[in-house]
Design an enzyme around this catalytic site. Structure first.
Site, mmCIF file in Angstrom:
data_model
loop_
_atom_site.group_PDB
_atom_site.id
_atom_site.type_symbol
_atom_site.label_atom_id
_atom_site.label_comp_id
_atom_site.label_asym_id
_atom_site.label_seq_id
_atom_site.Cartn_x
_atom_site.Cartn_y
_atom_site.Cartn_z
ATOM 1 N N ASP A 299 -1.477 -1.213 6.115
ATOM 2 C CA ASP A 299 -1.736 -0.787 7.490
ATOM 3 C C ASP A 299 -3.174 -0.372 7.751
ATOM 4 O O ASP A 299 -3.512 0.038 8.860
ATOM 5 C CB ASP A 299 -0.808 0.377 7.866
ATOM 6 C CG ASP A 299 -1.193 1.673 7.152
ATOM 7 O OD1 ASP A 299 -1.842 1.588 6.082
ATOM 8 O OD2 ASP A 299 -0.852 2.754 7.654
ATOM 9 N N ASP B 81 -6.802 -2.847 3.698
ATOM 10 C CA ASP B 81 -5.777 -3.814 3.308
ATOM 11 C C ASP B 81 -6.049 -5.217 3.862
ATOM 12 O O ASP B 81 -5.429 -6.182 3.437
ATOM 13 C CB ASP B 81 -4.395 -3.355 3.813
ATOM 14 C CG ASP B 81 -3.973 -2.028 3.219
ATOM 15 O OD1 ASP B 81 -4.182 -1.846 2.009
ATOM 16 O OD2 ASP B 81 -3.441 -1.182 3.958
ATOM 17 N N ASP C 23 0.861 -1.171 0.000
ATOM 18 C CA ASP C 23 0.000 0.000 0.000
ATOM 19 C C ASP C 23 0.902 1.227 0.000
ATOM 20 O O ASP C 23 2.079 1.141 0.347
ATOM 21 C CB ASP C 23 -0.905 -0.035 1.231
ATOM 22 C CG ASP C 23 -1.803 1.186 1.321
ATOM 23 O OD1 ASP C 23 -2.390 1.550 0.278
ATOM 24 O OD2 ASP C 23 -1.903 1.765 2.408
#
Length: 755
Positions: free
Chosen positions: A642, A646, A443
């Protein structure tokens, strides 16, 4: 419970009332924390308390029971599932005591039996018959009492048909002792041709006792090593203070035992003290050293409404906090549970060792029987003695304790080392799979970047004074709850520009904000906002696009319905990201960035970092679909993120890697958690997994190679060449040495450099 007065029982006066106790222990507990017992909190704590501690086997985690004991499958001592046993290790204490007794008997036995070989006439002093009785007297307590745990485990292994090292030890020691006892007291049962020149049968009491002593040496070393693997967990637990300064509803303050704190308790934390439990700030302002969680040396400001974590250090202000998570619910307890679970979990490679061991033990027993039969039928005189020696040596040298230790010792040591470096391994499978990963999906926000936007660019148009414009922007954004608003306010504040007074504030969802500063109208937002208030922004479009290609978010400023400037905000890339990506590339990983940001910003960040591929504007389900797509192409995927968005991809990947600074659901979905929240942790995790897997393979090689070579030698394969048989004592020493070599090799991981 009723307490009889005037019977010498302890009493205590508290706030004008007298309290009577049945024992001094109850008196002392009450004196340490009266409010806890009088307020009803004890009952609340009891209702919320977890069930009795469960114990499990580190090698066979499917075995779970109440209280300590031994594993019916492998015979190892069970360990508490929460990772750290309270009080001393009773098995270590017991085995150490049995080791000293065994060693105390083994030394005089060796002197008595081996002395004549080096010219020490010990047996002549006592006479042969008395010497044999002394041997029996020294060996019996060791075999009957000291070795009792070995025989218990060996018998259990036969009853459950989970043949293991204890099966071989029980049979080998039992045969040596039983044969020797019969040889002393009933020598007439044996052919006269087997007797020694003095008219007695050869005995092997010293072999049985030395074998037991050497096995205890290996067991004590193993138990101590297993204790050392928990050092990192104990260090984490020690971060939390033992007491907390409770504030009662009456305003009283006193230091209460930490275990008596429950949710909702108000606690004062003074400067320099550790925060006792996870809490929310009710009053006060301070800075908190959170380096134990994030690895960042700079303290973090905390004020009313902010969350604080148990174990972090209050630097300079006084706080009143309210406990939100206590006991097993705190972040520290979660870290301990995660590391403990990983230490108990089994890596897939352990299945190979288990499968081999399941065939190995019965094979060894068969080899021992064959060795006994062949030596009895075809061996030189005294053939029966040679047969006993070879069979016992085979059983002892083949004990698969080194085989059983190979994987668990490496896993326990590696997870402890990882915890010290801020890499929490949820299970052994994740650790093993990490070594085989070839694609890393990351990410952007909070993983590659800081997750903390900052003001980067201010552009003014026409005759508008920049500071005047910024004063109105600061005043306007002060009333906004948008994530970027705080970055803009802090950025303008750093320029020492005061906020203008704003009225008629209006937040337009998805577009921006607007209001009035004195007699001037001001608006800040995207192109849709400018269209809403009918402001032409074409003159700034080229410059805005240029900022976006740099990975920045550009916003238009309009004053009195005319374009006045541009404000740009960016989420800076973490200082460690570039080096981390370079290291991951060197490790052979392909890196793909999957983000919900727009294409231009995402590609700008990717180009800056040298990322291999970009997927922009993706939703949570798109990230999971990307992982599934890579799986279909045959890739082994690790996903790092995080956020809540996700979590699906983290769960779908071979290895999910969560930033510990992120959302709880992300941490729960991942197999590896990085406490320090940057990509260097992934490099550490990769290094740890590769080296650990190599260490396990080395251990398995030591164990397999040793047993493969040792069994035929013990059976007498080299006798035609050397004229000597391997002594059972030497077989026991070699067996223990193999376990020590595996333990020592695994403990090398404690000193592994991960940076």
């Amino acid at each position: 419970m009723n307490v009889k007065l005037d019977a010498g029982k302890p009493t205590l006066s508290y706030k004008g009332d007298d309290y009577h106790f049945c024992s001094q222990g109850c008196h002392d507990k009450f004196e340490n924390d009266p409010y806890f017992y009088l307020s009803g909190n004890k009952a609340k704590k009891k209702d919320a308390a977890p069930k009795d501690a469960k114990y499990t086997c580190p090698m066979d985690p499917e075995i779970v029971q109440d209280g300590p004991g031994t594993c019916p499958i492998c015979g190892m001592a069970l360990e508490p599932m929460d990772g750290i046993a309270e009080g001393p290790n009773h098995e270590l204490i017991d085995f150490t005591r049995r080791l000293w007794v065994s060693a105390g008997a083994a030394i005089p036995l060796l002197i008595l039996t081996m002395g004549p070989m080096i010219g020490l006439p010990v047996r002549e002093w006592f006479g042969e018959k008395l010497s044999l009785y002394i041997e029996f007297a020294l060996a019996t307590p060791v075999v009957i009492w000291a070795a009792q745990p070995f025989f218990h485990r060996g018998w259990t292994s036969i009853k459950t048909w989970n043949l293991n090292m204890w099966t071989l030890i029980m049979i080998g020691v039992g045969v040596a002792y039983f044969y020797s006892t019969v040889a002393i007291f009933l020598p007439e049962l044996f052919p006269s041709g087997l007797q020694m020149p003095g008219g007695h049968m050869p005995v092997y009491f010293e072999a049985a006792v030395v074998i037991i002593a050497l096995v205890f040496v290996g067991q004590v070393l193993e138990l101590r090593a297993r204790e050392r693997t928990g050092d990192a967990i104990r260090a984490l637990l020690d971060l939390a203070p033992k007491t907390a300064r409770r504030i009662t509803p009456d305003g009283d303050e006193y230091d209460a035992p930490l275990e008596n704190i429950i949710k909702g308790d108000r606690i004062r934390v003074r400067p320099g003290e550790a925060i006792p439990v996870d809490s929310v700030v009710l009053e006060g302002r301070t800075t908190v050293d959170e380096s134990m969680l994030t690895g960042e040396p700079l303290p973090v400001e905390k004020a009313e409404g902010d969350k604080v974590t148990g174990g972090t250090l209050n630097k300079n202000g006084s706080l009143i906090i309210e406990a939100t998570h206590v006991g097993d619910e705190t972040m520290l307890a979660g870290i301990v549970a995660m590391v403990s679970s990983a230490q108990r979990s089994r890596a897939p490679i352990q299945g190979l060792a288990d499968k081999v061991a399941s065939y190995f033990v019965p094979t060894v027993v068969l080899v021992a029987v064959l060795a006994f039969a062949i030596w009895s039928l075809f061996g030189p005189d005294p053939a029966f003695v040679f047969a006993i020696v070879s069979a016992v040596s085979v059983l002892i040298i083949a004990c698969p304790c080194a085989l059983g230790l190979a994987t668990p010792m490496s896993i326990m040591t590696a997870t402890g080392r990882g915890a010290q470096a801020g890499v929490l391994i949820k299970d052994a499978e994740a650790l093993e799979r990490m070594a085989k990963v070839d694609v890393l999906v990351v990410d952007k926000t909070g993983t590659l970047t800081e997750g903390k936007p900052t003001l980067t660019d201010v552009v003014s148009f026409g005759d508008m004074d920049e500071n005047e414009m910024l004063a109105m922007v600061r005043g306007l954004e002060t009333g906004s709850e948008h994530p970027l608003a705080e970055a803009i306010v802090e950025g303008i504040k750093a320029k020492d520009v005061p906020a203008a007074s704003i009225s008629d504030f209006d937040a337009v969802t998805g577009k921006g904000v607007r209001g009035t500063a004195g007699k001037q109208k001001i608006a800040l937002g995207n192109a849709a906002m400018m269209k809403l208030i009918d402001v032409d922004h074409s003159a700034a479009d080229e410059q805005a696009d240029a900022l976006r290609t740099q990975g920045k978010t550009a916003m238009y400023v309009a004053i009195n319905d005319k374009l006045a400037g541009l404000i740009a905000v960016s989420d800076p890339i973490k200082a460690t990201t570039v080096d981390a990506i370079s290291a991951l590339h060197d490790a052979g990983l392909k890196i793909i960035m999957a983000t919900g940001d727009n294409e231009k910003t995402a590609r700008a960040v990717a180009e800056q970092l040298g990322i291999d591929d970009v997927r922009a504007g993706v939703l949570p389900e798109d990230k999971k679909a990307l992982v599934d797509e890579l799986h279909k192409k045959g890739h082994k995927v690790a996903m790092a993120g995080d956020g809540v968005n996700d979590a699906p991809a983290l769960a779908a990947a071979e290895v999910g890697i969560a930033m510990g600074t992120g959302a709880d659901v992300a941490v729960e979905s991942a197999g590896i958690t990085l406490l320090k929240g940057d990509l260097r942790g992934i490099v550490r995790a990769r290094t740890l997994s590769v080296v650990t897997l190599r260490n396990i393979k080395q251990n398995l090689f030591f164990a397999f190679a040793y047993n493969s070579a040792g069994v035929p030698i013990a059976a007498g394969l080299l006798y035609p060449l050397t004229g000597m048989l391997l002594s059972p004592m030497l077989a026991a020493a070699a067996m223990s040495l193999s376990s020590v070599s595996v333990i020592s090799n695994a403990l090398r991981l404690r000193a592994l450099k991960l940076d």
